[in-house]
Design an enzyme around this catalytic site. Structure first.
Site, PDB file in Angstrom:
ATOM      1  N   HIS A 110     -22.693  22.695 -11.880  1.00  0.00           N
ATOM      2  CA  HIS A 110     -21.639  21.629 -11.647  1.00  0.00           C
ATOM      3  C   HIS A 110     -21.902  20.996 -10.428  1.00  0.00           C
ATOM      4  O   HIS A 110     -22.112  21.858  -9.277  1.00  0.00           O
ATOM      5  CB  HIS A 110     -20.135  22.444 -11.760  1.00  0.00           C
ATOM      6  CG  HIS A 110     -19.343  21.389 -11.846  1.00  0.00           C
ATOM      7  ND1 HIS A 110     -19.156  20.124 -12.462  1.00  0.00           N
ATOM      8  CD2 HIS A 110     -18.072  21.276 -11.301  1.00  0.00           C
ATOM      9  CE1 HIS A 110     -18.224  19.446 -12.559  1.00  0.00           C
ATOM     10  NE2 HIS A 110     -17.271  20.058 -11.540  1.00  0.00           N
ATOM     11  N   ASN A 157     -13.155  17.509  -7.001  1.00  0.00           N
ATOM     12  CA  ASN A 157     -13.877  17.660  -8.190  1.00  0.00           C
ATOM     13  C   ASN A 157     -13.704  16.397  -8.991  1.00  0.00           C
ATOM     14  O   ASN A 157     -13.002  15.491  -8.551  1.00  0.00           O
ATOM     15  CB  ASN A 157     -13.210  18.576  -9.156  1.00  0.00           C
ATOM     16  CG  ASN A 157     -13.809  19.279 -10.088  1.00  0.00           C
ATOM     17  OD1 ASN A 157     -15.065  18.758 -10.589  1.00  0.00           O
ATOM     18  ND2 ASN A 157     -13.592  20.294 -10.766  1.00  0.00           N
ATOM     19  N   CYS A 203     -21.447  15.196 -13.996  1.00  0.00           N
ATOM     20  CA  CYS A 203     -20.824  15.756 -12.617  1.00  0.00           C
ATOM     21  C   CYS A 203     -21.757  15.156 -11.650  1.00  0.00           C
ATOM     22  O   CYS A 203     -21.489  14.821 -10.531  1.00  0.00           O
ATOM     23  CB  CYS A 203     -20.684  17.030 -12.547  1.00  0.00           C
ATOM     24  SG  CYS A 203     -22.223  17.855 -13.161  1.00  0.00           S
ATOM     25  N   GLN A 250     -14.448  12.624 -14.986  1.00  0.00           N
ATOM     26  CA  GLN A 250     -15.719  12.211 -15.875  1.00  0.00           C
ATOM     27  C   GLN A 250     -15.466  12.545 -17.175  1.00  0.00           C
ATOM     28  O   GLN A 250     -16.190  12.019 -18.043  1.00  0.00           O
ATOM     29  CB  GLN A 250     -16.680  13.177 -15.257  1.00  0.00           C
ATOM     30  CG  GLN A 250     -16.254  14.796 -15.623  1.00  0.00           C
ATOM     31  CD  GLN A 250     -17.312  15.724 -15.399  1.00  0.00           C
ATOM     32  OE1 GLN A 250     -17.182  15.994 -14.056  1.00  0.00           O
ATOM     33  NE2 GLN A 250     -18.354  16.206 -16.136  1.00  0.00           N
TER      34      GLN A 250
END
Ligand SMILES: *[C@@H]1O[C@H](CO)[C@@H](O)[C@H](O)[C@H]1NC(C)=O
Length: 341
Positions: free
Chosen positions: A285, A305, A148, A142
Site C-alpha cells: 500500500h 491515507n 494507492c 481511492q
C-alpha cells in the site's frame, strides 16, 4: 409415587425445553439485532446487494467483523481502537485484494537513487504536521481501485508544490491512472510512487484534480487535460532504506511517499489511537507521511491515507515510530521517496 416421578420428568423436560427455547430466542434476538445493525450500516454507507444470497453472505461477514472489532476493543489490550467502518462487509482477503496495489513484490528489482538531499539536515523538530503549514489537501478516497500509488505520489507532489510555490493545489490521480501506463504503473491494477514521479517529470508536469477529476476506474488518457500542467517537479529521490532517522529528516523537510504493509484486519478497521500492528513488511500500500510526533511518550508517524474520512482518524493514521526493527512498523522505512521541485 409413579406419577410423581412422571411429573418430575415432565418438569425436567419442560425446564430443558425452556432452556432450549431461551437459547434459541436469545440467538434469534442477537441475529435480529445484527441484521438490524447491518441494515443501518448499509443505509449509512449506501450499500446495495445484488440479491438476497449476496446480502446473506455479506451479513455473515459483517457479523464476524463486528464480533472481531468489538472483542478487540473491549479487551483493551491495544493502544488503538477499531471501528465498524465502510469495509465491514468485506473479508480481509477481499479488502486487501481490491485496494492495496502497491507493486511491492517488485522491490528487489527496484533501483534506489543514491543521492539523499536531506542527509545533513539538523533542524529536526520533535513534532511536525504539514497540515498546519497548509501543505496537505483534504483526505481523498481511492474507492474500489488499487491506485494507492497515485494518491501517495500526488499527495507528496502537492506538498512540495506548496512548499516551493506557496500554492496548495489538489492534483490529479486520474491523470496518472489513465496516462501513466507505458511503464510499471497500471492504473487500478497497481503501480509505484517512483514511477509516478518519473511520469510527472517526463510529462513536464501534472494537471489539477479540477481539470482531470477522479473516476476510480481505468480510462483512456485525456491528452488535452494532460497537457494542462499546474504543478511540475524536477526529480525525485529515495530515502535511504531501513532508516527511521533518515525518514524523520525527510518528513521534517516535506511530505514523503511511503510504502507499507496494510494487509492486516486491524489496519482495515483502524479507527483511532497509535497503531502498533500487527503487520508484516510485505509492502502492498502507498500512503504519505505528512508528519510525526509523540503522544504519551509513544513516538508516531502521522500518515495520510486515501480511504476517505470515515476510516481512521478522519482519514489519517498514527503509526508507531522508532520500533525495534530497522524496516519500521509495517515496513514504513523500506521504500520512502519524495519529489524534488
Ligand atoms: C553532507 O555533508 C558531507 C560532509 O560535509 C558532504 O560531503 C555531503 O556532500 C553532504 N551531503 C549533502 C546532501 O549535502
Amino acid at each position: 409415587m409413579d406419577s410423581k416421578i412422571k411429573i418430575q420428568h415432565l418438569s425436567l423436560a419442560f425446564l430443558l425445553l425452556g432452556m432450549l427455547a431461551f437459547q434459541a430466542t436469545s440467538r434469534t434476538i442477537q441475529d435480529a439485532s445484527m441484521q438490524e445493525r447491518h441494515e443501518e450500516w448499509m443505509a449509512r454507507y449506501g450499500k446495495v446487494y445484488e440479491d438476497p444470497q449476496e446480502k446473506e453472505k455479506r451479513l455473515n461477514i459483517f457479523k464476524q467483523n463486528v464480533e472481531y472489532i468489538e472483542s478487540s476493543n473491549s479487551a483493551g489490550t491495544k493502544p488503538y481502537k477499531l471501528g465498524i467502518n465502510q469495509f465491514a462487509d468485506l473479508t480481509n482477503e477481499e479488502f486487501t485484494a481490491s485496494r492495496n496495489r502497491f507493486k511491492g513484490h517488485m522491490c528487489p528489482s527496484i533501483e534506489r537513487t543514491p543521492s539523499f538531499k536531506y542527509e545533513n539536515v539538523t533542524n529536526v523538530p520533535s513534532s511536525v504536521d504539514w497540515r498546519k503549514q497548509g501543505a496537505v489537501t483534504p483526505i481523498k478516497n481511492q474507492g474500489n481501485c488499487g491506485c494507492c500509488w497515485a494518491f501517495s505520489a500526488v499527495a507528496a507532489t502537492e506538498g512540495i508544490t506548496k512548499l516551493s510555490t506557496g500554492k496548495l493545489i489538489s492534483l490529479s490521480e486520474q491523470e496518472l491512472v489513465d496516462c501513466d501506463t507505458k511503464g510499471v504503473d497500471q492504473g487500478c491494477e497497481g503501480g509505484l510512487m517512483d514511477d509516478a514521479f518519473k511520469f510527472i517529470i517526463q510529462n513536464n508536469g501534472l494537471t489539477s484534480e479540477a481539470n482531470y477529476p477522479y473516476k476510480g476506474v481505468d480510462g483512456t488518457c485525456n491528452a488535452n487535460a494532460e497537457a494542462n500542467h499546474v504543478a511540475t517537479i524536477k526529480g525525485y529521490e529515495d530515502v535511504p532504506a531501513n532508516n527511521e532517522q533518515a525518514l524523520q529528516k525527510s518528513v521534517a523537510s516535506q511530505p514523503i511517499s511511503v510504502a507499507i504493509d496494510a494487509s492486516g484486519s486491524d489496519f482495515q478497521f483502524y479507527s483511532s489511537g497509535i497503531f502498533t500492528g500487527s503487520c508484516g513488511t510485505e509492502l502492498d500500500h502507498g500512503v504519505t507521511a505528512i508528519g510525526y510526533g509523540v503522544s504519551d511518550s509513544t513516538e508516531y508517524w502521522l500518515v495520510k491515507n486515501s480511504w476517505g474520512t470515515e476510516w481512521g482518524e478522519e482519514g489519517y493514521i498514527r503509526m508507531k515510530r522508532n520500533v525495534g526493527a530497522k524496516e519500521g512498523l509495517c515496513g514504513i522505512a523500506m521504500q520512502a521517496s519524495y519529489p524534488i521541485a
